[in-house]
Motif scaffolding. Structure first.
Motif, short mmCIF file in Angstrom:
data_model
loop_
_atom_site.label_atom_id
_atom_site.label_comp_id
_atom_site.label_asym_id
_atom_site.label_seq_id
_atom_site.Cartn_x
_atom_site.Cartn_y
_atom_site.Cartn_z
N LEU A 1 -3.22 12.24 -8.59
CA LEU A 1 -3.99 12.95 -7.32
C LEU A 1 -5.21 12.16 -6.93
O LEU A 1 -5.35 11.74 -5.74
CB LEU A 1 -3.89 14.35 -7.11
N MET B 1 0.84 -1.26 -0.11
CA MET B 1 0.00 0.02 0.21
C MET B 1 0.91 1.21 0.03
O MET B 1 0.92 2.16 -0.74
CB MET B 1 -0.92 -0.11 1.26
N GLU B 2 1.76 1.16 0.93
CA GLU B 2 2.73 2.37 1.02
C GLU B 2 3.44 2.47 -0.10
O GLU B 2 3.82 3.68 -0.62
CB GLU B 2 3.60 2.19 2.30
N PHE C 1 2.13 7.81 10.51
CA PHE C 1 1.37 7.64 9.15
C PHE C 1 0.54 6.45 9.42
O PHE C 1 1.17 5.17 9.61
CB PHE C 1 2.05 7.45 7.97
N GLY C 2 -0.75 6.47 9.44
CA GLY C 2 -1.32 5.25 9.65
C GLY C 2 -2.17 5.01 10.92
O GLY C 2 -2.89 4.38 11.25
N LEU D 1 1.63 3.95 -3.06
CA LEU D 1 1.34 5.56 -2.76
C LEU D 1 2.86 6.47 -2.78
O LEU D 1 2.78 7.52 -3.52
CB LEU D 1 1.21 5.88 -1.35
N LEU D 2 3.85 5.76 -2.57
CA LEU D 2 5.28 6.34 -2.80
C LEU D 2 5.47 6.61 -4.21
O LEU D 2 5.73 7.57 -4.84
CB LEU D 2 6.31 5.49 -2.25
N ILE E 1 -4.88 8.72 -6.07
CA ILE E 1 -4.36 8.48 -4.38
C ILE E 1 -5.38 8.66 -3.57
O ILE E 1 -5.66 8.00 -2.56
CB ILE E 1 -3.24 9.50 -4.27
N PHE E 2 -6.31 9.71 -3.76
CA PHE E 2 -7.35 9.83 -2.84
C PHE E 2 -8.52 8.47 -2.78
O PHE E 2 -8.89 8.25 -2.01
CB PHE E 2 -8.34 11.05 -3.51
N LEU F 1 -6.85 5.99 -0.50
CA LEU F 1 -6.80 6.53 0.76
C LEU F 1 -8.01 6.32 1.36
O LEU F 1 -8.15 7.09 2.46
CB LEU F 1 -6.21 7.83 0.70
N GLY F 2 -9.04 5.67 0.77
CA GLY F 2 -10.38 5.84 1.36
C GLY F 2 -11.56 6.98 1.32
O GLY F 2 -12.05 7.09 2.30
N ALA F 3 -11.24 7.80 0.45
CA ALA F 3 -11.74 9.05 0.30
C ALA F 3 -12.61 9.00 -1.09
O ALA F 3 -12.03 10.08 -2.02
CB ALA F 3 -10.71 9.97 0.45
N PRO F 4 -13.58 8.28 -1.47
CA PRO F 4 -14.19 8.27 -2.84
C PRO F 4 -15.00 9.51 -3.12
O PRO F 4 -14.94 9.88 -4.06
CB PRO F 4 -15.30 7.06 -2.65
N ASP F 5 -15.28 10.23 -2.10
CA ASP F 5 -16.07 11.41 -2.39
C ASP F 5 -15.32 12.43 -2.81
O ASP F 5 -15.33 13.05 -4.22
CB ASP F 5 -16.59 11.95 -1.02
N ILE F 6 -14.09 12.53 -2.49
CA ILE F 6 -12.90 13.55 -2.93
C ILE F 6 -12.48 12.89 -4.29
O ILE F 6 -12.00 13.92 -5.15
CB ILE F 6 -11.91 13.79 -1.73
#
Lengths: 171, 116, 197
Positions: free
Chosen positions: C39, C1-2, C111-112, C5-6, C42-43, C46-51
């Motif tokens: 970006l 996962m990380e 982080f996390g 992201l990196l 990445i959102f 990170l568990g942010a489907p709205d954004i």
């Protein structure tokens, strides 16, 4: 009759882009609008909400304007109507917030909560989502009109209006 | 930690573009990159290991949501920030178009020279 | 996962380097599109489907607006003379900034493992108090609706500002109507001016 009109509009090479783009836009545009309205209405149950759905609806109007030319886009949602809707969205949002004073304080969720996982639940939140969606749609389409049409309008017509002014001064 | 530092690097690059470049469109691009880095940083701070989206699904317990969900607060704030960024970008681009119409260039140094 | 992201963040940094250093303005605008879409990915991770939804759609609109600004204008950014002193000074400042931020990120929560003092209360009572199962919407429109109304005001003001800046210029002549000057298009205006389009 309607088919003739659509065919004429698609093969019209003067307005908008080529007929390939126009045909694709004709197929896609309904899906875009339905998806935007779904995102707004189900904002309290699934991912989405007024902001995302409003921007998707504005994208629908923008693709219509880019594909079929300015006249059709302005006929569907003219800039006057867009500025009225923009203001109306903010006002409706504020009025819903002020209506919370009937129960005590600003932005109180005064309506019945209903049962969760149903569309008609969560009190005032769906109404606020609709108000924000209308506001974001109208304002972003209005700024697109201002950037793409008024900008050209200014540079193309600046000289002629100056000539007119000179003429009127001389009179 | 490395991810936080990389967002800082992104921020600094946007700031460099804002300060050192002369073209106005490049300056706007710098502001957009700064916005992206700040939004990414706020969402990264709220992430939880193995986290799920803060949405209650059917058949899910309330306790499960509290234990596993990521932080919903920065998400709500970033959501407004993205749309504000769009509006501010439109305002900046319209100012740029006005400047271009008047001076016929996007270069800041030329505009400064033409002024006096 | 990380690791993913990196990789994506490094990809964003490469995209922004290209966007900053390219001479052609259209290429740099498209590189900004690369940064924005990664970006959005990445959102989503990170568990942010709205954004993520909002970021992808807003990125399309940013591309449309920036391309409109560059497409019909002089789109090369050639700098003949560089001022070396401000660039050197700013590079020294940025080096110091990065150094201090390297020490500062060690004081942040790991982080996390976020702190979530306020957010845990929202997660516990959000569904019961508001009835909305999407906690982000509950925070946005119920717990923190003041922020949203401020956001609506800022959007409104910026749109009005863009309208006012882009209206037709010049003072009003004696025989002219107000309507033409504030940028609202009448039907007659459309007919008169867009016949060629």
């Amino acid at each position: 009759m309607a088919d003739d009109k659509i065919k004429k509009m698609i093969h019209d090479s003067e307005h908008g882009m080529t007929s390939i783009v126009k045909t694709i836009v004709r197929f896609v545009i309904g899906i875009i609008f339905v998806f935007g309205v779904y995102i707004i209405l189900y904002g309290h149950l699934t991912p989405g909400g007024g902001f995302a759905g409003g921007v998707i609806l504005a994208c629908g109007y923008i693709i219509l304007t880019l594909g079929f030319g300015k006249i059709l886009g302005l006929k569907k949602l003219s800039d006057k109507v867009a500025s009225v809707l923009d203001t109306a969205g903010v006002l409706v949002f504020l009025i819903i917030g002020l209506a919370g004073f009937t129960g005590g304080y600003f932005f109180l969720n005064f309506m019945a909560k209903g049962e969760i996982f149903h569309l008609a639940s969560a009190g005032t939140i769906p109404l606020m989502n609709i108000a924000i969606g209308v506001k974001v749609t109208a304002s972003i389409f209005a700024v697109f009109i201002a950037l793409s049409i008024f900008g050209k309008f200014v540079s193309a017509l600046g000289e002629s209006s100056e000539e007119n002014r000179k003429g009127s001064n001389e009179e | 930690m490395t991810l936080y530092f990389l967002t800082m690097v992104l921020f600094v690059m946007g700031l460099y573009c804002l300060v050192a470049k002369k073209n106005i469109i490049k300056k706007i691009i710098g502001i957009v990159i700064i916005e992206y880095s700040i939004n990414l940083f706020l969402i990264l701070v709220g992430w939880r290991k193995g986290g799920i989206a803060p949405i209650l699904m059917k058949g899910m317990d309330q306790k499960e949501l509290v234990e596993h969900s990521v932080d919903p607060l920065p998400q709500a704030l970033v959501l407004t920030s993205i749309v504000i960024g769009l509006g501010v970008l439109a305002l900046m681009v319209s100012i740029c178009l006005r400047l271009y119409e008047k001076y016929k260039t996007f270069d800041m140094s030329k505009i400064n020279r033409l002024k006096g | 996962m990380e690791t993913y992201l990196l990789v994506l963040t490094v990809f964003m940094i490469i995209g922004s380097v290209i966007a900053i250093e390219t001479k052609n303005l259209l290429s740099s605008v498209i590189s900004v599109g690369v940064v924005g879409f990664s970006l959005g990915i990445i959102f989503l991770m990170l568990g942010a489907p709205d954004i993520a939804i909002t970021q992808v759609v807003v990125e399309i609109l940013i591309l449309v607006i920036l391309i409109r600004a560059t497409i019909s204008t002089d789109n090369t950014a050639i700098e003949k003379h560089r001022d070396n002193l401000p660039i050197v000074a700013s590079l020294i400042f940025f080096g110091l900034f990065l150094l201090f931020s390297y020490f500062a990120v060690h004081d942040l929560p790991v982080f996390g493992e976020p702190v979530m003092k306020v957010a845990s209360r929202y997660l516990e009572t959000g569904v019961r108090e508001t009835g909305a199962t999407n906690i982000v919407t509950a925070v946005l429109l119920d717990f923190r609706a003041y922020d949203t109304i401020g956001e609506a005001t800022v959007l409104f003001v910026s749109i009005v500002g863009a309208f006012v800046i882009l209206r037709r210029q010049g003072r009003k002549g004696r025989g002219e109507k107000d309507v033409e000057k504030v940028g609202i298009l009448e039907d007659e205006d459309i007919k008169k001016n867009f016949e060629g389009f």
